[in-house]
Design a protein around this motif. Sequence first.
Motif, PDB file in Angstrom:
ATOM      1  N   ILE A  73       0.840  -1.202   0.000  1.00 43.62           N
ATOM      2  CA  ILE A  73       0.000   0.000   0.000  1.00 43.62           C
ATOM      3  C   ILE A  73       0.875   1.251   0.000  1.00 43.62           C
ATOM      4  CG2 ILE A  73      -1.695   1.319   1.317  1.00 43.62           C
ATOM      5  CD1 ILE A  73      -2.770  -1.380   2.371  1.00 43.62           C
ATOM      6  N   CYS A  77       0.877   4.052  -2.963  1.00 45.92           N
ATOM      7  CA  CYS A  77       0.585   5.466  -2.689  1.00 45.92           C
ATOM      8  C   CYS A  77       1.704   6.352  -3.215  1.00 45.92           C
ATOM      9  CB  CYS A  77       0.408   5.687  -1.192  1.00 45.92           C
ATOM     10  SG  CYS A  77      -1.127   5.032  -0.501  1.00 45.92           S
ATOM     11  N   SER A  91     -10.804   7.316  -2.848  1.00 41.53           N
ATOM     12  CA  SER A  91      -9.667   6.908  -3.673  1.00 41.53           C
ATOM     13  C   SER A  91      -9.774   5.422  -3.976  1.00 41.53           C
ATOM     14  CB  SER A  91      -8.364   7.205  -2.928  1.00 41.53           C
ATOM     15  OG  SER A  91      -7.242   6.960  -3.737  1.00 41.53           O
ATOM     16  N   SER A  93      -9.783   1.560  -4.237  1.00 43.55           N
ATOM     17  CA  SER A  93      -9.445   0.613  -3.173  1.00 43.55           C
ATOM     18  C   SER A  93      -9.607  -0.813  -3.675  1.00 43.55           C
ATOM     19  CB  SER A  93     -10.339   0.845  -1.951  1.00 43.55           C
ATOM     20  OG  SER A  93     -11.702   0.577  -2.276  1.00 43.55           O
ATOM     21  N   SER A  94      -9.158  -1.754  -2.854  1.00 41.64           N
ATOM     22  CA  SER A  94      -9.226  -3.160  -3.252  1.00 41.64           C
ATOM     23  C   SER A  94      -9.305  -4.048  -2.024  1.00 41.64           C
ATOM     24  CB  SER A  94      -7.985  -3.533  -4.060  1.00 41.64           C
ATOM     25  OG  SER A  94      -8.017  -4.896  -4.450  1.00 41.64           O
ATOM     26  N   GLN A 147     -15.488   3.358   6.023  1.00 42.14           N
ATOM     27  CA  GLN A 147     -14.304   2.759   5.407  1.00 42.14           C
ATOM     28  C   GLN A 147     -13.051   3.010   6.234  1.00 42.14           C
ATOM     29  OE1 GLN A 147     -13.565   2.583   0.959  1.00 42.14           O
ATOM     30  NE2 GLN A 147     -12.155   4.213   1.529  1.00 42.14           N
ATOM     31  N   ASN A 148     -12.312   1.936   6.472  1.00 42.07           N
ATOM     32  CA  ASN A 148     -11.065   1.975   7.226  1.00 42.07           C
ATOM     33  C   ASN A 148     -11.242   2.574   8.617  1.00 42.07           C
ATOM     34  OD1 ASN A 148      -9.640   0.663   5.248  1.00 42.07           O
ATOM     35  ND2 ASN A 148      -8.765   2.513   4.352  1.00 42.07           N
ATOM     36  N   TYR A 154     -12.440  -2.504   6.523  1.00 43.57           N
ATOM     37  CA  TYR A 154     -11.128  -2.085   6.034  1.00 43.57           C
ATOM     38  C   TYR A 154     -10.883  -2.610   4.622  1.00 43.57           C
ATOM     39  CZ  TYR A 154     -10.052  -0.633  10.793  1.00 43.57           C
ATOM     40  OH  TYR A 154     -10.080  -0.006  12.008  1.00 43.57           O
ATOM     41  N   VAL A 155     -10.202  -1.781   3.824  1.00 40.11           N
ATOM     42  CA  VAL A 155      -9.783  -2.147   2.476  1.00 40.11           C
ATOM     43  C   VAL A 155      -8.382  -1.599   2.241  1.00 40.11           C
ATOM     44  CG1 VAL A 155     -12.081  -2.292   1.424  1.00 40.11           C
ATOM     45  CG2 VAL A 155     -10.923  -0.065   1.568  1.00 40.11           C
ATOM     46  N   ALA A 156      -7.765  -2.036   1.161  1.00 35.14           N
ATOM     47  CA  ALA A 156      -6.445  -1.532   0.788  1.00 35.14           C
ATOM     48  C   ALA A 156      -6.617  -0.353  -0.164  1.00 35.14           C
ATOM     49  CB  ALA A 156      -5.623  -2.641   0.125  1.00 35.14           C
ATOM     50  N   ASN A 157      -6.293   0.839   0.299  1.00 35.30           N
ATOM     51  CA  ASN A 157      -6.229   1.981  -0.610  1.00 35.30           C
ATOM     52  C   ASN A 157      -5.105   2.928  -0.203  1.00 35.30           C
ATOM     53  OD1 ASN A 157      -7.626   3.091   1.579  1.00 35.30           O
ATOM     54  ND2 ASN A 157      -9.302   3.913   0.362  1.00 35.30           N
ATOM     55  N   THR A 158      -5.345   3.857   0.686  1.00 32.97           N
ATOM     56  CA  THR A 158      -4.316   4.846   1.003  1.00 32.97           C
ATOM     57  C   THR A 158      -3.840   4.779   2.447  1.00 32.97           C
ATOM     58  OG1 THR A 158      -5.991   6.511   1.554  1.00 32.97           O
ATOM     59  CG2 THR A 158      -5.246   6.419  -0.743  1.00 32.97           C
TER      60      THR A 158
END
Length: 248
Positions: A73, A77, A91, A93-94, A147-148, A154-158
């Motif tokens: 991550i 970024c 932004s 996310s995945s 989100q997060n 939770y997700v993978a983004n920033t």
Amino acid sequence: MESQATPGRVNDDYAVVGLEWAVVLDGATALKPAENGCIHGVPWVVHRLAGNLAHTLTVTPDVALADALAESITRTCAAHEKTCDLSNPDSPSSTVTILRRRDDVLDYLVLGDSPLLVKRAGRVEPILDERMANLNDYSYDAVMAAQNTSDGYYVANTMPDAAYQAVCGTLSGGGVDAAALLTDGASRLVDAFQLMSWEELFYIISTEGPASLIAQTRKVEADGAATSDGRKRKHHDDATAVFIDFML
């Protein structure tokens, strides 16, 4: 096996497999794409997350999976922090699901609603991150607020620290016969349409292969089946499935 929801459109899913590990990712379509602060599409972010994970898992095979995802991550970024507004909560996310064989154990990480299925001692065990399913308001403001966060999902983004909120664990590798990593587009016969059990889905993917599972999912979608789990879902969704037979 990967299949985009609509032929001709870009697939937001991605899978990458090494000799000792496998990863599947499911990119989330921005709720307000024109206002999400990123000049790149979802696949751009998903592919970089996958590539960074593949690099880390390959060159540091004993790295903790949460550390590997946090690093991925961070690197993703850094690749677009000068061109995009990474403070925007929408932004790209995945989800991320990882399975790795290390000596005589299997390490796993599940972040978001991409299930991992493991068959051991004759039983199929789903390893799930179900926090996203607990949302009761799918409006833009509610999703962005959840989100997060510890009260949401939770997700993978920033946010690299999201990696440390994933469902993680270790299994004895000697007792595992097979495993399947699925994006939610490939698991919806169970969790969205509720037409079968995890055991029945696993039987399809283990005996007929990922392509058959996805083909059967596409038929159900085409026949107009409605989701029955209470969540707001796409009628058609990208689908990716990776099957691993440890007995071969």
